[in-house]
Design a protein around this motif. Structure first.
Motif, mmCIF file in Angstrom:
data_model
loop_
_atom_site.group_PDB
_atom_site.id
_atom_site.type_symbol
_atom_site.label_atom_id
_atom_site.label_comp_id
_atom_site.label_asym_id
_atom_site.label_seq_id
_atom_site.Cartn_x
_atom_site.Cartn_y
_atom_site.Cartn_z
ATOM 1 N N VAL A 108 27.425 46.415 29.523
ATOM 2 C CA VAL A 108 28.844 46.049 29.481
ATOM 3 C C VAL A 108 29.502 46.594 30.746
ATOM 4 O O VAL A 108 29.483 47.801 30.983
ATOM 5 C CB VAL A 108 29.542 46.622 28.234
ATOM 6 N N LEU A 109 30.064 45.702 31.576
ATOM 7 C CA LEU A 109 30.568 46.095 32.887
ATOM 8 C C LEU A 109 32.084 45.942 32.964
ATOM 9 O O LEU A 109 32.629 44.878 32.668
ATOM 10 C CB LEU A 109 29.923 45.237 33.985
ATOM 11 N N LEU A 110 32.748 47.005 33.390
ATOM 12 C CA LEU A 110 34.195 47.007 33.566
ATOM 13 C C LEU A 110 34.539 46.408 34.924
ATOM 14 O O LEU A 110 33.932 46.748 35.938
ATOM 15 C CB LEU A 110 34.721 48.441 33.472
ATOM 16 N N SER A 111 35.517 45.506 34.947
ATOM 17 C CA SER A 111 35.918 44.870 36.201
ATOM 18 C C SER A 111 36.531 45.901 37.146
ATOM 19 O O SER A 111 36.997 46.960 36.711
ATOM 20 C CB SER A 111 36.913 43.737 35.936
ATOM 21 N N PRO A 112 36.556 45.621 38.450
ATOM 22 C CA PRO A 112 37.080 46.595 39.415
ATOM 23 C C PRO A 112 38.502 47.059 39.134
ATOM 24 O O PRO A 112 38.847 48.201 39.433
ATOM 25 C CB PRO A 112 36.989 45.835 40.744
ATOM 26 N N ASP A 113 39.334 46.185 38.551
ATOM 27 C CA ASP A 113 40.715 46.582 38.261
ATOM 28 C C ASP A 113 40.901 47.092 36.836
ATOM 29 O O ASP A 113 42.028 47.388 36.410
ATOM 30 C CB ASP A 113 41.668 45.416 38.513
ATOM 31 N N GLY A 114 39.812 47.190 36.067
ATOM 32 C CA GLY A 114 39.879 47.728 34.720
ATOM 33 C C GLY A 114 40.501 46.812 33.692
ATOM 34 O O GLY A 114 40.796 47.254 32.568
ATOM 35 N N ARG A 115 40.678 45.539 33.999
ATOM 36 C CA ARG A 115 41.379 44.623 33.095
ATOM 37 C C ARG A 115 40.447 43.721 32.288
ATOM 38 O O ARG A 115 40.902 43.043 31.362
ATOM 39 C CB ARG A 115 42.367 43.761 33.883
ATOM 40 N N ARG A 116 39.153 43.680 32.619
ATOM 41 C CA ARG A 116 38.202 42.822 31.920
ATOM 42 C C ARG A 116 36.884 43.561 31.713
ATOM 43 O O ARG A 116 36.566 44.497 32.442
ATOM 44 C CB ARG A 116 37.948 41.531 32.705
#
Length: 436
Positions: A108-116
């Motif tokens: 599970v990978l968090l997007s660079p901006d933490g929104r997805r």
């Protein structure tokens, strides 16, 4: 007698409610963290609300582990769980069935901006479709990507592009006659939902250090991939720029391996036990860092970073343009790596007993950025906060409410014990009265 039983039951339920309130402290509100990675964490509740129920907004970290807040049973709960820690201090969960060893930062990978957050599947997602599921942490809604492939063939997330518009993924091939599934690395464009194949197929069960699968250059125009003992640099069309062989004890450092200026690629060099390793031998491993020239693939000079002692390391990125941020893994108490273990994974859920987020400073300094409580075994960190060097925020406490229905499972033993105690008290009172 009936009145006494009713009264005793009411008292028992009241005591149970008071006990639960004392354990969970529902009157405490989440403490806002802000635009910073918290300096500490608490463990989520078994019944923690989901992202879909009550979205946490932009997230600072994703965490996973082996406590009841991270795993359960598909009979009454979800077997696997990941907790998303919002920048407002909320803990919310992402639920997965059929597997408890779900890893934040690798599955599970968090997007660079933490929104997805991206994953292969997610319980409660839109129509439970197959394909890559990217959930919006600010709305709780999912978007499903098939990559132009038949359903069920796309995609395993590997790394987010720096701009969040594409992802490095693995695409499943058709099953051959012998029944062994194969996968291929590919670039998934999220705008068009199309994949560009970047490399050759390999067995889906091939022993592979998942932390070293691939990484994007800072401008997102190139990717570096691990294929067996080979590291390749490719452009976004799949054209190979160079390839080089790494010895068995050298690995791509992680998804954050590229230096901030894109000129070097960090390689993790292992000095220590490789096979037939018990826990002590795994814990004594030493990891140093060398570099490849991103233009040629040849060895390159770079800042000297401190050696890390632990069973494994995974590079997440560079903070303030100078410090390499890594996740250090310590082995599980009964960990043992045998020479014939085809499924061993240095940074795996089953192999890990504890993790620590570290900043490695050029010249030899090491700073502990986040040392989570025991039971947290996997982590991903929002790249925007990491690169800005925003660490050390307040510790948000997981709040018990809002809660999922599985909270009833936690209430059963408390109510049962309370009812039993109340019944015992009533029995004693009756006997005392009879004797008097």
């Amino acid at each position: 007698m009936l009145k006494k039983i009713v009264a005793g039951t009411a008292v028992s339920l009241l005591v149970a409610a008071l006990v639960l309130a004392g354990l969970t402290r529902p009157w405490q509100r989440p403490q806002p963290v802000g635009e910073v990675v918290p300096g500490g964490l608490t463990l989520p509740y078994l019944w923690q609300a989901t992202v879909r129920m009550d979205p946490p907004g932009p997230v600072s970290v994703l965490i996973g582990g082996d406590t009841s807040g991270f795993q359960g049973s598909d009979i009454y709960d979800s077997e696997g769980k990941i907790a998303a820690v919002g920048r407002d201090g909320d803990y919310r969960t992402l639920l997965y069935g059929g597997k408890n060893s779900i890893m934040a930062g690798e599955d599970v990978l968090l997007s660079p901006d933490g929104r997805r957050a991206a994953q292969e599947y997610l319980i409660g997602s839109t129509a439970n479709q197959t394909g890559l599921d990217i959930v919006d942490l600010t709305t709780g809604r999912s978007t499903i990507y098939h990559g132009g492939q038949p359903e069920g063939r796309c995609c395993v997330p590997v790394a987010w592009a720096p701009d969040g518009r594409s992802m490095l993924v693995e695409v499943y091939d058709d099953y051959p006659e012998d029944g062994e599934a194969t996968v291929r690395p590919a670039l998934l464009d999220l705008g068009s939902d199309r994949v560009t194949v970047l490399g050759a197929s390999h067995s889906a069960w091939e022993r592979l250090r998942t932390a070293s699968r691939g990484a994007f250059s800072p401008d997102g125009q190139r990717v570096v991939l691990t294929e067996g003992g080979t590291v390749r640099l490719l452009d976004r069309t799949g054209r190979v720029v160079w390839s080089t062989e790494l010895e068995g004890n050298r690995y791509l450092a992680g998804a954050g391996a590229f230096s901030p200026d894109g000129t070097r690629i960090a390689i993790a060099d292992l000095n220590g036990c490789l096979t037939e390793c018990d826990r002590d031998a795994l814990a004594a491993r030493e990891w140093s860092f060398s570099y490849l020239d991103a233009a040629t693939g040849r060895p390159a000079a770079g800042p000297r970073l401190p050696v890390v002692t632990g069973s494994a390391v995974r590079a997440l990125g560079w903070s303030r343009g100078r410090d390499l941020v890594v996740l250090r893994h310590q082995p599980e108490d009964d960990a043992y790596r045998a020479s014939d273990d085809e499924y061993w994974n240095d940074t795996g859920w089953e192999e890990t007993g504890h993790i620590t987020l570290l900043a490695l400073e050029p010249g030899g300094g090491t700073r502990t950025l986040l040392d989570p409580p025991d039971g947290v075994l996997t982590m991903d960190v929002a790249r925007d906060l990491l690169e800005a060097g925003r660490f050390g925020g307040p510790t948000p406490r997981a709040a018990p409410f809002p809660a999922r229905g599985v909270i009833g499972v936690a209430l059963v033993p408390i109510v049962a014990l309370t009812l039993g105690a109340a019944g015992l008290v009533l029995l004693v009172v009756r006997r005392v009265r009879r004797r008097s």
